[in-house]
Design an enzyme around this catalytic site. Sequence first.
Site, PDB file in Angstrom:
ATOM      1  N   HIS A 168      12.921 -14.770 -71.380  1.00 10.71           N
ATOM      2  CA  HIS A 168      14.093 -15.284 -71.633  1.00 10.71           C
ATOM      3  C   HIS A 168      16.078 -14.942 -72.076  1.00 10.71           C
ATOM      4  CE1 HIS A 168      13.983 -15.388 -76.043  1.00 10.71           C
ATOM      5  NE2 HIS A 168      14.750 -15.750 -76.175  1.00 10.71           N
ATOM      6  N   LYS A 172      19.939 -16.634 -70.789  1.00 10.92           N
ATOM      7  CA  LYS A 172      20.834 -17.214 -72.101  1.00 10.92           C
ATOM      8  C   LYS A 172      22.253 -16.826 -71.068  1.00 10.92           C
ATOM      9  CE  LYS A 172      18.689 -16.027 -76.363  1.00 10.92           C
ATOM     10  NZ  LYS A 172      19.291 -16.382 -77.472  1.00 10.92           N
ATOM     11  N   GLU A 206      17.997 -10.163 -86.883  1.00 13.58           N
ATOM     12  CA  GLU A 206      17.669 -11.366 -87.717  1.00 13.58           C
ATOM     13  C   GLU A 206      17.509 -11.907 -88.849  1.00 13.58           C
ATOM     14  OE1 GLU A 206      14.846 -12.770 -83.162  1.00 13.58           O
ATOM     15  OE2 GLU A 206      13.883 -11.316 -84.491  1.00 13.58           O
ATOM     16  N   ASP A 225       8.471  -6.323 -78.414  1.00 10.70           N
ATOM     17  CA  ASP A 225       8.680  -7.778 -79.033  1.00 10.70           C
ATOM     18  C   ASP A 225       9.374  -8.362 -78.561  1.00 10.70           C
ATOM     19  OD1 ASP A 225       8.389 -10.210 -79.851  1.00 10.70           O
ATOM     20  OD2 ASP A 225       9.494 -10.642 -81.166  1.00 10.70           O
ATOM     21  N   HIS A 230      13.727  -7.936 -73.987  1.00 17.56           N
ATOM     22  CA  HIS A 230      15.328  -7.918 -73.987  1.00 17.56           C
ATOM     23  C   HIS A 230      15.947  -7.003 -73.694  1.00 17.56           C
ATOM     24  CE1 HIS A 230      13.248 -11.580 -74.880  1.00 17.56           C
ATOM     25  NE2 HIS A 230      12.860 -11.793 -75.897  1.00 17.56           N
ATOM     26  N   LYS A 316      13.535  -7.107 -87.794  1.00 24.94           N
ATOM     27  CA  LYS A 316      13.909  -9.016 -88.739  1.00 24.94           C
ATOM     28  C   LYS A 316      13.758  -8.499 -90.268  1.00 24.94           C
ATOM     29  CE  LYS A 316      10.975 -11.040 -85.345  1.00 24.94           C
ATOM     30  NZ  LYS A 316      11.362 -11.999 -84.459  1.00 24.94           N
TER      31      LYS A 316
HETATM   32  C1  BG6 Z   1      11.064 -14.131 -78.702  1.00 22.14           C
HETATM   33  C2  BG6 Z   1      10.231 -12.965 -80.177  1.00 22.14           C
HETATM   34  O1  BG6 Z   1      10.453 -13.499 -77.256  1.00 22.14           O
HETATM   35  O2  BG6 Z   1      12.509 -13.565 -78.856  1.00 22.14           O
HETATM   36  C3  BG6 Z   1      10.917 -13.461 -81.213  1.00 22.14           C
HETATM   37  O3  BG6 Z   1       8.754 -12.896 -79.945  1.00 22.14           O
HETATM   38  C4  BG6 Z   1      12.519 -13.344 -81.390  1.00 22.14           C
HETATM   39  O4  BG6 Z   1      10.530 -12.421 -81.490  1.00 22.14           O
HETATM   40  C5  BG6 Z   1      12.944 -14.229 -80.153  1.00 22.14           C
HETATM   41  O5  BG6 Z   1      12.852 -13.922 -82.481  1.00 22.14           O
HETATM   42  C6  BG6 Z   1      14.391 -13.605 -80.116  1.00 22.14           C
HETATM   43  O6  BG6 Z   1      15.135 -14.651 -79.375  1.00 22.14           O
HETATM   44  P1  BG6 Z   1      16.574 -15.220 -79.286  1.00 22.14           P
HETATM   45  O7  BG6 Z   1      17.004 -15.752 -78.373  1.00 22.14           O
HETATM   46  O8  BG6 Z   1      16.072 -16.459 -80.856  1.00 22.14           O
HETATM   47  O9  BG6 Z   1      17.388 -14.048 -79.707  1.00 22.14           O
END
Ligand code: BG6
Length: 464
Positions: A168, A172, A206, A225, A230, A316
């Site tokens: 995802h 963005k 985060e 994760d 990402h 985290k």
């Molecule tokens: C997800 C992870 O793919 O991405 C999560 O599983 C993480 O742990 C999240 O918090 C972060 O995405 P975003 O869009 O909130 O930065």
Amino acid sequence: MTRQPSDGLIFFGATGDLAFKKIFPALHAMAKRGRLTWPVVGVARSGWTRDQFVEHARKSIAAHGQPDETAFAALASKLRYVDGDYNAAPAFEKLAKEQADIQRPAHYLAIPPAMFAVVTKHLADAGCLRNARIIVEKPFGRDLQSARALNATLHQYLGEPQIFRIDHYLGKEAVQNLLFFRFANALLEPLWNRHYVENVQITLAESFGVQGRGKFYEEAGVIRDVIQNHLLQVLSLLAMEAPTSADAESIRDEQAKVLRNVRPLNPDDLVLGQFRGYRDEAGVARDSIVPTYAALRLHIDSWRWEGVPFYVRAGKKLKASATEVQVELKQAPPVVFDDTPPEIGNYVRFRLGPDVAIGIGAVIKKPGEGLSGQPVELSVVRQDAASDMSAYERLLGDAMHGDATLFARQDSVEAAWAIVDPLIARTDVTPIEYAPGSWGPEEAERLVEEIGGWNLSAGVPPST
Ligand code: BG6
């Protein structure tokens, strides 16, 4: 058929967490824009009726904003539901009947990756894969070997252009802007190389913990994760060569090349951490050594990037929530103005979330007597970022249209696993405990001593 739009969405895991948090809100947003023109078939094994399913969709949308009654009615009119066990043929026979009027289905597997192979096989056996696309969620495999095996399984039934691997981050707006800003301007290119770039830092911080996903997180850990997917995708967009055009394959070819050229990690280039209290989370082993924080130093063996360290960190329960890229440029020689503190320099900063900004760090003359410098940031800040199309709405729309640009291709996914594989294979590294609300283990400072520390703007609102 590759570029003909799909004419129906079938999504597995329809009563699950991802559907609740992301998919229904995305479908609702599409309905609001008048883009939801096809049937949506939810598949799950919850023993529900269609009415319960529609009610669940309403709850999801209400939990993520205000349902628009007209849009919701449009969505509800498209919803169908199939209940059944993914491990057995009858559910797929029911599905085949339910999707009989759909010529080019898009199957979205919002289910645990362990189920991908069996569901795909059943879909094929039930004749549901004709002219189909398949959309799969991360994590795509658990390591290089399992990702290859999964690719091989999917390829038994589908060609690569039919497979859409969701990351995802690629959907963005701010991440796309990285690519756009780099290649729509001539500004950066002369600087974007080992001659001018001192180092690159990518942070995904985060402030929250695992949010009830302890069981999932025990299987994943921070590297699987968010880093393998990402952050390495962000790195590839930052470091890639100019694609020959904006088409999916040109862009993805260049991304894959970067990832293939990342040097395998050396243990000295890694610090792992675990926040205090993680082991008390539901679903987490009391003696878990799963990392919730990682800081890495990477090198890209290419003409452009030779000798430039790329630092990547994610964690985290850190001090703030912020995703940011900072490209630090080399200092101007202290020949003309030698009174500027060495920590003040030029940089390019991309704030990817929660707010969206692009900033260029520079030094100007401090007003007053003498010729000393003070830092300023020239920045573009998007105040309206919250109204952006969600990553899931964009990605679902693109997958339905067969546009694969924002999806991870097989070779990139495998190259990214090859980078992190040596780390996840190790069971001898116990993560260092760090205090919730801190910036992670102090040892992570060691990694960046040579560049004077992590950039401090992560977590600090961008200057305007
Ligand atoms: C997800 C992870 O793919 O991405 C999560 O599983 C993480 O742990 C999240 O918090 C972060 O995405 P975003 O869009 O909130 O930065």
